[in-house]
Design a protein around this motif. Sequence first.
Motif, PDB file in Angstrom:
ATOM      1  N   GLY A 132      -3.897  -1.495   1.507  1.00 29.94           N
ATOM      2  CA  GLY A 132      -5.038  -1.388   0.595  1.00 29.94           C
ATOM      3  C   GLY A 132      -4.679  -1.292  -0.878  1.00 29.94           C
ATOM      4  O   GLY A 132      -5.499  -0.859  -1.698  1.00 29.94           O
ATOM      5  N   SER A 152      -8.458   4.089   1.899  1.00 32.73           N
ATOM      6  CA  SER A 152      -7.157   4.277   2.551  1.00 32.73           C
ATOM      7  C   SER A 152      -6.363   5.307   1.746  1.00 32.73           C
ATOM      8  O   SER A 152      -6.768   5.705   0.643  1.00 32.73           O
ATOM      9  N   GLN A 205      -5.472   4.279  -1.699  1.00 35.56           N
ATOM     10  CA  GLN A 205      -6.696   4.233  -2.524  1.00 35.56           C
ATOM     11  C   GLN A 205      -7.118   5.637  -2.939  1.00 35.56           C
ATOM     12  O   GLN A 205      -7.464   5.881  -4.097  1.00 35.56           O
ATOM     13  N   PHE A 236     -15.823  -2.203   2.721  1.00 31.58           N
ATOM     14  CA  PHE A 236     -14.961  -1.028   2.794  1.00 31.58           C
ATOM     15  C   PHE A 236     -15.851   0.176   3.099  1.00 31.58           C
ATOM     16  O   PHE A 236     -16.904   0.332   2.494  1.00 31.58           O
ATOM     17  N   GLU A 237     -15.397   1.022   4.027  1.00 30.87           N
ATOM     18  CA  GLU A 237     -16.180   2.216   4.328  1.00 30.87           C
ATOM     19  C   GLU A 237     -15.523   3.474   3.806  1.00 30.87           C
ATOM     20  O   GLU A 237     -16.167   4.306   3.171  1.00 30.87           O
ATOM     21  N   LYS A 238     -14.228   3.601   4.099  1.00 27.03           N
ATOM     22  CA  LYS A 238     -13.504   4.791   3.637  1.00 27.03           C
ATOM     23  C   LYS A 238     -12.236   4.376   2.915  1.00 27.03           C
ATOM     24  O   LYS A 238     -11.594   3.406   3.301  1.00 27.03           O
ATOM     25  N   THR A 297      -4.206  -3.742  -3.090  1.00 28.30           N
ATOM     26  CA  THR A 297      -5.036  -4.641  -3.900  1.00 28.30           C
ATOM     27  C   THR A 297      -6.403  -4.017  -4.148  1.00 28.30           C
ATOM     28  O   THR A 297      -6.905  -4.010  -5.279  1.00 28.30           O
ATOM     29  N   GLY A 298      -6.987  -3.466  -3.086  1.00 29.43           N
ATOM     30  CA  GLY A 298      -8.277  -2.790  -3.234  1.00 29.43           C
ATOM     31  C   GLY A 298      -8.156  -1.654  -4.233  1.00 29.43           C
ATOM     32  O   GLY A 298      -9.011  -1.465  -5.092  1.00 29.43           O
ATOM     33  N   PHE A 348     -15.516   7.069  -0.542  1.00 30.51           N
ATOM     34  CA  PHE A 348     -15.358   6.429  -1.852  1.00 30.51           C
ATOM     35  C   PHE A 348     -16.219   7.149  -2.904  1.00 30.51           C
ATOM     36  O   PHE A 348     -15.901   7.113  -4.086  1.00 30.51           O
ATOM     37  N   LEU A 385      -4.073  -0.645   7.739  1.00 31.87           N
ATOM     38  CA  LEU A 385      -5.531  -0.749   7.867  1.00 31.87           C
ATOM     39  C   LEU A 385      -5.919  -1.638   9.034  1.00 31.87           C
ATOM     40  O   LEU A 385      -5.298  -2.663   9.252  1.00 31.87           O
TER      41      LEU A 385
HETATM   42  P1  ADP Z   1      -2.179  -4.631   0.231  1.00 29.32           P
HETATM   43  O1  ADP Z   1      -2.520  -5.059  -1.157  1.00 29.32           O
HETATM   44  O2  ADP Z   1      -1.539  -3.275   0.328  1.00 29.32           O
HETATM   45  O3  ADP Z   1      -1.412  -5.652   1.012  1.00 29.32           O
HETATM   46  P2  ADP Z   1      -5.010  -5.041   0.730  1.00 29.32           P
HETATM   47  O4  ADP Z   1      -5.711  -4.296  -0.348  1.00 29.32           O
HETATM   48  O5  ADP Z   1      -4.909  -6.517   0.603  1.00 29.32           O
HETATM   49  O6  ADP Z   1      -3.549  -4.426   1.011  1.00 29.32           O
HETATM   50  O7  ADP Z   1      -5.727  -4.652   2.111  1.00 29.32           O
HETATM   51  C1  ADP Z   1      -5.323  -5.190   3.351  1.00 29.32           C
HETATM   52  C2  ADP Z   1      -6.565  -5.550   4.164  1.00 29.32           C
HETATM   53  O8  ADP Z   1      -7.337  -4.377   4.407  1.00 29.32           O
HETATM   54  C3  ADP Z   1      -7.476  -6.523   3.443  1.00 29.32           C
HETATM   55  O9  ADP Z   1      -8.049  -7.374   4.406  1.00 29.32           O
HETATM   56  C4  ADP Z   1      -8.533  -5.628   2.831  1.00 29.32           C
HETATM   57  O10 ADP Z   1      -9.773  -6.297   2.678  1.00 29.32           O
HETATM   58  C5  ADP Z   1      -8.629  -4.502   3.846  1.00 29.32           C
HETATM   59  N1  ADP Z   1      -8.969  -3.214   3.220  1.00 29.32           N
HETATM   60  C6  ADP Z   1      -8.423  -2.692   2.083  1.00 29.32           C
HETATM   61  N2  ADP Z   1      -8.943  -1.483   1.829  1.00 29.32           N
HETATM   62  C7  ADP Z   1      -9.856  -1.216   2.804  1.00 29.32           C
HETATM   63  C8  ADP Z   1     -10.739  -0.120   3.089  1.00 29.32           C
HETATM   64  N3  ADP Z   1     -10.777   0.950   2.332  1.00 29.32           N
HETATM   65  N4  ADP Z   1     -11.519  -0.217   4.178  1.00 29.32           N
HETATM   66  C9  ADP Z   1     -11.468  -1.304   4.976  1.00 29.32           C
HETATM   67  N5  ADP Z   1     -10.668  -2.371   4.769  1.00 29.32           N
HETATM   68  C10 ADP Z   1      -9.860  -2.338   3.695  1.00 29.32           C
END
Ligand code: ADP
Length: 217
Positions: A58, A33, A36, A29-31, A60-61, A11, A217
């Motif tokens: 990922g 996706s 992202q 979050f560590e790395k 939403t993230g 990140f 993920l």
């Molecule tokens: P989407 O919006 O594509 O359905 P989300 O962003 O909700 O996906 O992510 C799905 C799951 O993975 C959630 O529980 C989120 O917290 C987790 N997550 C998202 N990005 C990461 C990341 N970089 N590392 C670890 N977990 C993640």
Amino acid sequence: MSESVREDMSFDELNINDNILRGVYAYGFEKPSAIQQKSIPTIIEGKDVIAQAQSGTGKTGAFSIGMLCRIDPELKKTQSIIILPTHELANQVLLVIKEISSYANITNMLVVGKTSVQQCIRDLDNNPQIIVGTPGRILDMIQSKYLITENINTLILDEADEILSFGFKDTIYEILQFINKNTQICLFSATLPDEILEITDKFMNNPEKVLVKKEQL
Ligand code: ADP
């Protein structure tokens, strides 16, 4: 911007502000996706984005982190709107934003239907910097001038296939009438049927298309 997705990407390499970065790591979050890695730098640059990836990859993230980096904490005005099709989804996204911005001084608010209009109006009076909500109530609040769009610089449409489908499309178009021409628009979706891609030409400005095929993920 680098288009390649790397296993060892951090990140730290995505131009994320320090206080948001702290929130990202604190959230667990560590790395980043693939979606992202590919979309966060583009959102931060202020470009329009159309991003497609399966649910759970990922997204939403991705838009939460990117959008948060675009907020000027000193400007106490509404700067970003995120639109989702349901109350539940809006709530979930708001929770993620709250977590990731927990080290930043950024205000937010849920603007959804079936809640008290009077309370909504009172809360909007504080000019929350980020609004997360559903199309109908957001449009109502914009039309009645309680939600001020003057300083909006990022608009995110999540679950864009639903948001731009028959039931909501007109509401979204009406909201777009109130948004500045140079506002960044980001569209996220698990599926992007042709008819939706076609209408994006009408309101997006040379969007960067980001597609991630398979990754969970
Ligand atoms: P989407 O919006 O594509 O359905 P989300 O962003 O909700 O996906 O992510 C799905 C799951 O993975 C959630 O529980 C989120 O917290 C987790 N997550 C998202 N990005 C990461 C990341 N970089 N590392 C670890 N977990 C993640």
